[in-house]
Design an enzyme around this catalytic site. Structure first.
Site, PDB file in Angstrom:
ATOM      1  N   GLU A 132       2.946  -5.911   7.567  1.00 39.25           N
ATOM      2  CA  GLU A 132       1.660  -6.060   8.270  1.00 39.25           C
ATOM      3  C   GLU A 132       1.750  -5.718   9.753  1.00 39.25           C
ATOM      4  O   GLU A 132       0.794  -5.226  10.344  1.00 39.25           O
ATOM      5  CB  GLU A 132       1.121  -7.497   8.114  1.00 39.25           C
TER       6      GLU A 132
ATOM      7  N   GLY B  86       0.447  -8.375   0.837  1.00 37.06           N
ATOM      8  CA  GLY B  86      -0.125  -9.323  -0.130  1.00 37.06           C
ATOM      9  C   GLY B  86       0.602  -9.284  -1.469  1.00 37.06           C
ATOM     10  O   GLY B  86       0.577 -10.266  -2.220  1.00 37.06           O
TER      11      GLY B  86
HETATM   12  N1  COA Z   1      -4.303  -0.446   0.471  1.00 38.10           N
HETATM   13  C1  COA Z   1      -5.088   0.558   0.089  1.00 38.10           C
HETATM   14  N2  COA Z   1      -4.615   1.669  -0.501  1.00 38.10           N
HETATM   15  C2  COA Z   1      -3.305   1.752  -0.687  1.00 38.10           C
HETATM   16  C3  COA Z   1      -2.409   0.735  -0.309  1.00 38.10           C
HETATM   17  C4  COA Z   1      -2.962  -0.404   0.292  1.00 38.10           C
HETATM   18  N3  COA Z   1      -2.225  -1.446   0.662  1.00 38.10           N
HETATM   19  N4  COA Z   1      -1.155   1.118  -0.609  1.00 38.10           N
HETATM   20  C5  COA Z   1      -1.254   2.324  -1.173  1.00 38.10           C
HETATM   21  N5  COA Z   1      -2.543   2.716  -1.229  1.00 38.10           N
HETATM   22  C6  COA Z   1      -3.102   3.963  -1.766  1.00 38.10           C
HETATM   23  C7  COA Z   1      -2.853   5.135  -0.832  1.00 38.10           C
HETATM   24  O1  COA Z   1      -3.826   5.172   0.188  1.00 38.10           O
HETATM   25  C8  COA Z   1      -2.971   6.275  -1.793  1.00 38.10           C
HETATM   26  O2  COA Z   1      -4.334   6.503  -2.098  1.00 38.10           O
HETATM   27  P1  COA Z   1      -4.942   8.014  -2.078  1.00 38.10           P
HETATM   28  O3  COA Z   1      -4.185   8.720  -3.151  1.00 38.10           O
HETATM   29  O4  COA Z   1      -6.388   7.804  -2.412  1.00 38.10           O
HETATM   30  O5  COA Z   1      -4.676   8.548  -0.728  1.00 38.10           O
HETATM   31  C9  COA Z   1      -2.352   5.726  -3.063  1.00 38.10           C
HETATM   32  O6  COA Z   1      -2.414   4.320  -2.948  1.00 38.10           O
HETATM   33  C10 COA Z   1      -0.888   6.117  -3.241  1.00 38.10           C
HETATM   34  O7  COA Z   1      -0.178   5.717  -2.086  1.00 38.10           O
HETATM   35  P2  COA Z   1       0.740   6.715  -1.229  1.00 38.10           P
HETATM   36  O8  COA Z   1       0.839   6.158   0.158  1.00 38.10           O
HETATM   37  O9  COA Z   1       0.267   8.125  -1.359  1.00 38.10           O
HETATM   38  O10 COA Z   1       2.125   6.541  -2.002  1.00 38.10           O
HETATM   39  P3  COA Z   1       3.579   6.777  -1.413  1.00 38.10           P
HETATM   40  O11 COA Z   1       4.513   6.755  -2.567  1.00 38.10           O
HETATM   41  O12 COA Z   1       3.629   7.946  -0.501  1.00 38.10           O
HETATM   42  O13 COA Z   1       3.881   5.461  -0.497  1.00 38.10           O
HETATM   43  C11 COA Z   1       3.855   3.105  -0.012  1.00 38.10           C
HETATM   44  C12 COA Z   1       3.962   4.193  -1.095  1.00 38.10           C
HETATM   45  C13 COA Z   1       3.790   1.760  -0.722  1.00 38.10           C
HETATM   46  C14 COA Z   1       5.134   3.137   0.857  1.00 38.10           C
HETATM   47  C15 COA Z   1       2.598   3.357   0.860  1.00 38.10           C
HETATM   48  O14 COA Z   1       1.486   3.516  -0.001  1.00 38.10           O
HETATM   49  C16 COA Z   1       2.289   2.236   1.807  1.00 38.10           C
HETATM   50  O15 COA Z   1       2.950   2.102   2.848  1.00 38.10           O
HETATM   51  N6  COA Z   1       1.267   1.419   1.482  1.00 38.10           N
HETATM   52  C17 COA Z   1       0.791   0.379   2.338  1.00 38.10           C
HETATM   53  C18 COA Z   1       1.766  -0.809   2.322  1.00 38.10           C
HETATM   54  C19 COA Z   1       1.273  -1.889   3.278  1.00 38.10           C
HETATM   55  O16 COA Z   1       1.252  -1.717   4.481  1.00 38.10           O
HETATM   56  N7  COA Z   1       0.914  -3.019   2.679  1.00 38.10           N
HETATM   57  C20 COA Z   1       0.501  -4.175   3.438  1.00 38.10           C
HETATM   58  C21 COA Z   1      -0.951  -4.198   3.613  1.00 38.10           C
HETATM   59  S1  COA Z   1      -1.418  -5.626   4.510  1.00 38.10           S
END
Ligand code: COA
Length: 260
Positions: free
Chosen positions: A134, A111
């Site tokens: 996604e 998003g």
């Molecule tokens: N929805 C909900 N929470 C999210 C999020 C999302 N899309 N993306 C990140 N967060 C949260 C994580 O769960 C984490 O929360 P916590 O500390 O309570 O566990 C916090 O944000 C930090 O993220 P984290 O994953 O620990 O950071 P990172 O640097 O290791 O990784 C990303 C960064 C962006 C690569 C990873 O967070 C990620 O893959 N996020 C999802 C991306 C995604 O699939 N987006 C599409 C959704 S449709």
């Protein structure tokens, strides 16, 4: 304007909207989507705002996607409503009367990539990472990404990114036309404000008519689009700004537009 998940600052006709859930990498929960709906409607009606900049809080993320903890609970009916609601909010951003510039300062995933795509101009920091991951969650983009990404970067590239979920680093995003410019993270907001200021210095009637003509490009045939362009071009020629702009050029001075 008080929002739980957004910060809004208005200065010199430029509104900066910052999505502010840094502990969740600015993930879009439904509360934030509702607030975005409200703030863009409000800013569109605010005569004191000419250009809007959208960015994310913190140094790591623009928006890391829809909030996966909410996504995980969707069933068929609620998923359709979820998708349609986001599509409506993002389409409103895209077709606002005023230009919206995304200052993409980190992860723009799912998003986050889709809301950047709905902005009229995208500028990124060197650490920005785009993507539609996604498919890793067993779903597809639901906020217009399949359509906007495909129109912007062509169907072969769009299919590759949507089907593999691969990340797109800033330099690649620049190469494929996903962003217009790249700056260091510390420069980004000031450079985007410079661009916004330049737009603010033009006659705003012309700016808004140009936005309208650009925004109908996907809705109508080329012929209809060109007819529309001719009509709004003619409307611009009725304005005081047109007299001022052309006179200033001929008199070798800078124009002072009154936005009338
Ligand atoms: N929805 C909900 N929470 C999210 C999020 C999302 N899309 N993306 C990140 N967060 C949260 C994580 O769960 C984490 O929360 P916590 O500390 O309570 O566990 C916090 O944000 C930090 O993220 P984290 O994953 O620990 O950071 P990172 O640097 O290791 O990784 C990303 C960064 C962006 C690569 C990873 O967070 C990620 O893959 N996020 C999802 C991306 C995604 O699939 N987006 C599409 C959704 S449709």
């Amino acid at each position: 304007m008080n929002y739980k998940n957004l910060l809004v600052e208005i200065e010199n006709k430029i509104a900066v909207v910052t999505i502010n859930r840094p502990e969740k990498l600015n993930a879009l929960n439904s509360e934030t989507i509702n607030e975005l709906d409200a703030v863009f409607t409000e800013l569109n009606n605010n005569e004191n705002v000419f250009v809007i900049i959208l960015t994310g809080s913190g140094k790591k993320a623009f928006v890391a996607g829809a909030d996966i903890s909410e996504l995980s609970k969707l069933d068929e009916k609620s998923a359709k409503m979820f998708s349609e609601k986001g599509q409506k909010v993002f389409s409103n951003i895209e077709t606002m009367e005023k230009p919206v510039i995304a200052a993409v300062n980190g992860y723009a995933l799912g998003g986050g990539c889709e809301i950047a795509l709905a902005c009229n101009i995208r500028v990124a920091s060197e650490n920005a990472v785009f993507g539609q991951p996604e498919v890793n969650l067993g779903i597809i983009p639901g906020y217009g990404g399949t359509q906007r990404l495909t129109r912007l970067i062509n169907s072969g590239r769009s299919a590759e990114y949507i089907l593999t979920g691969d990340m797109i680093k800033a330099d690649e995003a620049l190469k494929i036309g996903l962003v217009n410019k790249i700056y260091t993270q510390s420069e980004l907001l000031n450079k985007v404000k410079e661009m916004a200021n330049k737009i603010c210095s033009k006659g705003q009637f012309a700016v808004r008519m140009a936005m309208k003509a650009i925004n109908i490009v996907d809705e109508v045939s080329d012929k209809e689009g060109q007819n529309y362009e001719a009509s709004v071009f003619a409307l611009c020629c009725l304005t005081e700004d047109f007299i001022e702009g052309t006179s200033a050029f001929l008199e070798k001075r800078k124009p002072t537009f009154k936005n009338k």
